[in-house]
Scaffold this motif. Sequence first.
Motif, PDB file in Angstrom:
ATOM      1  N   SER A 199      10.869 -10.485   1.332  1.00 14.19           N
ATOM      2  CA  SER A 199       9.983 -10.253   0.196  1.00 14.19           C
ATOM      3  C   SER A 199      10.545  -9.225  -0.791  1.00 14.19           C
ATOM      4  CB  SER A 199       8.636  -9.754   0.700  1.00 14.19           C
ATOM      5  OG  SER A 199       8.875  -8.656   1.549  1.00 14.19           O
ATOM      6  N   GLY A 200      11.612  -8.525  -0.393  1.00 21.61           N
ATOM      7  CA  GLY A 200      12.168  -7.514  -1.294  1.00 21.61           C
ATOM      8  C   GLY A 200      11.321  -6.253  -1.392  1.00 21.61           C
ATOM      9  N   LEU A 201      10.636  -5.902  -0.312  1.00 22.08           N
ATOM     10  CA  LEU A 201       9.833  -4.666  -0.325  1.00 22.08           C
ATOM     11  C   LEU A 201      10.403  -3.587   0.598  1.00 22.08           C
ATOM     12  CD1 LEU A 201       6.208  -6.152  -0.234  1.00 22.08           C
ATOM     13  CD2 LEU A 201       7.330  -5.041  -2.159  1.00 22.08           C
ATOM     14  N   GLY A 202      11.149  -4.004   1.628  1.00 26.36           N
ATOM     15  CA  GLY A 202      11.608  -3.057   2.651  1.00 26.36           C
ATOM     16  C   GLY A 202      12.502  -1.945   2.090  1.00 26.36           C
ATOM     17  N   LEU A 203      13.504  -2.319   1.285  1.00 32.71           N
ATOM     18  CA  LEU A 203      14.423  -1.298   0.770  1.00 32.71           C
ATOM     19  C   LEU A 203      13.768  -0.365  -0.249  1.00 32.71           C
ATOM     20  CD1 LEU A 203      17.895  -3.072   0.423  1.00 32.71           C
ATOM     21  CD2 LEU A 203      17.154  -1.438   2.146  1.00 32.71           C
TER      22      LEU A 203
ATOM     23  N   ILE B 237       0.852  -1.203   0.000  1.00 30.16           N
ATOM     24  CA  ILE B 237       0.000   0.000   0.000  1.00 30.16           C
ATOM     25  C   ILE B 237       0.889   1.255   0.000  1.00 30.16           C
ATOM     26  CG2 ILE B 237      -1.610   1.402   1.379  1.00 30.16           C
ATOM     27  CD1 ILE B 237      -2.930  -1.157   2.313  1.00 30.16           C
ATOM     28  N   ASP B 238       1.911   1.273   0.865  1.00 32.16           N
ATOM     29  CA  ASP B 238       2.778   2.463   0.960  1.00 32.16           C
ATOM     30  C   ASP B 238       3.523   2.697  -0.358  1.00 32.16           C
ATOM     31  OD1 ASP B 238       2.065   3.199   3.474  1.00 32.16           O
ATOM     32  OD2 ASP B 238       3.841   2.398   4.484  1.00 32.16           O
ATOM     33  N   ILE B 239       4.079   1.626  -0.943  1.00 33.34           N
ATOM     34  CA  ILE B 239       4.834   1.784  -2.200  1.00 33.34           C
ATOM     35  C   ILE B 239       3.900   2.301  -3.290  1.00 33.34           C
ATOM     36  CG2 ILE B 239       5.987   0.505  -4.078  1.00 33.34           C
ATOM     37  CD1 ILE B 239       7.328  -1.214  -1.985  1.00 33.34           C
ATOM     38  N   ALA B 240       2.713   1.685  -3.392  1.00 31.76           N
ATOM     39  CA  ALA B 240       1.768   2.091  -4.441  1.00 31.76           C
ATOM     40  C   ALA B 240       1.320   3.536  -4.231  1.00 31.76           C
ATOM     41  CB  ALA B 240       0.567   1.146  -4.447  1.00 31.76           C
ATOM     42  N   ARG B 241       1.150   3.933  -2.972  1.00 32.56           N
ATOM     43  CA  ARG B 241       0.727   5.326  -2.709  1.00 32.56           C
ATOM     44  C   ARG B 241       1.806   6.317  -3.119  1.00 32.56           C
ATOM     45  NH1 ARG B 241      -2.012   4.807   3.039  1.00 32.56           N
ATOM     46  NH2 ARG B 241      -4.108   4.216   2.392  1.00 32.56           N
ATOM     47  N   VAL B 242       3.071   5.967  -2.819  1.00 32.33           N
ATOM     48  CA  VAL B 242       4.149   6.886  -3.238  1.00 32.33           C
ATOM     49  C   VAL B 242       4.130   7.004  -4.757  1.00 32.33           C
ATOM     50  CG1 VAL B 242       6.632   7.327  -3.286  1.00 32.33           C
ATOM     51  CG2 VAL B 242       5.631   6.292  -1.261  1.00 32.33           C
TER      52      VAL B 242
ATOM     53  N   ILE C 266      18.745  -4.347  -5.488  1.00 31.30           N
ATOM     54  CA  ILE C 266      18.008  -4.592  -4.238  1.00 31.30           C
ATOM     55  C   ILE C 266      17.092  -3.427  -3.858  1.00 31.30           C
ATOM     56  CG2 ILE C 266      19.573  -6.300  -3.231  1.00 31.30           C
ATOM     57  CD1 ILE C 266      20.881  -4.034  -1.638  1.00 31.30           C
ATOM     58  N   PHE C 267      17.224  -2.287  -4.560  1.00 32.58           N
ATOM     59  CA  PHE C 267      16.294  -1.180  -4.296  1.00 32.58           C
ATOM     60  C   PHE C 267      15.069  -1.260  -5.209  1.00 32.58           C
ATOM     61  CE2 PHE C 267      20.255   0.320  -2.476  1.00 32.58           C
ATOM     62  CZ  PHE C 267      19.817   0.833  -1.264  1.00 32.58           C
ATOM     63  N   GLU C 268      15.015  -2.313  -6.058  1.00 36.10           N
ATOM     64  CA  GLU C 268      13.847  -2.529  -6.920  1.00 36.10           C
ATOM     65  C   GLU C 268      12.847  -3.423  -6.185  1.00 36.10           C
ATOM     66  OE1 GLU C 268      13.521  -1.408 -10.108  1.00 36.10           O
ATOM     67  OE2 GLU C 268      15.462  -0.381 -10.019  1.00 36.10           O
ATOM     68  N   VAL C 269      11.552  -3.202  -6.469  1.00 39.26           N
ATOM     69  CA  VAL C 269      10.493  -3.970  -5.802  1.00 39.26           C
ATOM     70  C   VAL C 269      10.638  -5.478  -6.073  1.00 39.26           C
ATOM     71  CG1 VAL C 269       7.999  -4.347  -5.790  1.00 39.26           C
ATOM     72  CG2 VAL C 269       8.903  -2.027  -5.840  1.00 39.26           C
TER      73      VAL C 269
END
Length: 273
Positions: A232-236, A105-110, A215-218
């Motif tokens: 999951s590769g979402l934190g970074l 949700i946070d990534i999509a909102r940004v 690693i900064f990619e989703v």
Amino acid sequence: MANHSAPDASDRGRRVPCAEGEDALCARMQELEQDNNRLREELRRRSTFLASMSHEMKAPLNAINGFTELLSDPSFGPMTDEQRGFVSRVHEAGNHLLQLVNDIIDIARVDADRLAVDPQPISANHCVEQAVLIGRGMARDKSIRIETVTDATQPVAMADDRRVKQVLFNLLSNAVKYSDPETLVTVRVQREEGFVRVSVQDEGIGVGREDQERIFEVFERAEGADERAEGSGLGLPLSQRLVQLQGGEMGVKSAPGRGSEFWFTLPLAVRPE
Ligand code: ADP
């Protein structure tokens, strides 16, 4: 509340002015500009859809988590040990899924320019010290020590305290996750020209040069991470977006087997003349 959109948001829809005698080149540039705007709009629409869909998943997930907690309460009747074990696994999985959904949700909102940050003058030292107190809880099981080196000049950053802590928790939980027991994690605050730099350094497995951008990619993870720990590769990617939204940058210095230093910057509240 300020809604900080992507840095180039003010350029959207702007037309490149054509100089005399450069018609063909100029027309091509305008076409590219339009394609770019279309793609941006498409990304914004898809991210809005993703954010709304993920948001809808939260209510049933909260119900699953709430009812599994109730089931574990002995006042609702006895359970065998095996049943209790199953319920506890449902509860763990539910919490994990909720964390994933929150990050998506946070990534999509940004990406849809719909995440609001609330920048205020905050003490960088204090914010880091508070985050580290919670980080130490995560590190206890592996007997990992977390030390802080704060800046004696007491830098004040213009940032959203809650979002900065969210970034720090991500970096600290990674430092713990990708390090051996009984190692050291050091969190540093340093004033720089116009910025404050915060870094989380560990003595863990490190990241090879070839993986340091990826690693900064989703959903991307470094070589060997799967065998080492769940993730999951979402934190970074989320942390990097949150930092950029506040006018900072994020990066990593690392070498395999030699630990990592993940760093980010935040603008100082009062910048030098
Ligand atoms: P996750 O840890 O859930 O996989 P992240 O987006 O936080 O997702 O990190 C992406 C990847 O970057 C990880 O999968 C891991 O390969 C690598 N990584 C992140 N932090 C560290 C670290 N402190 N040490 C080594 N590798 C790391």
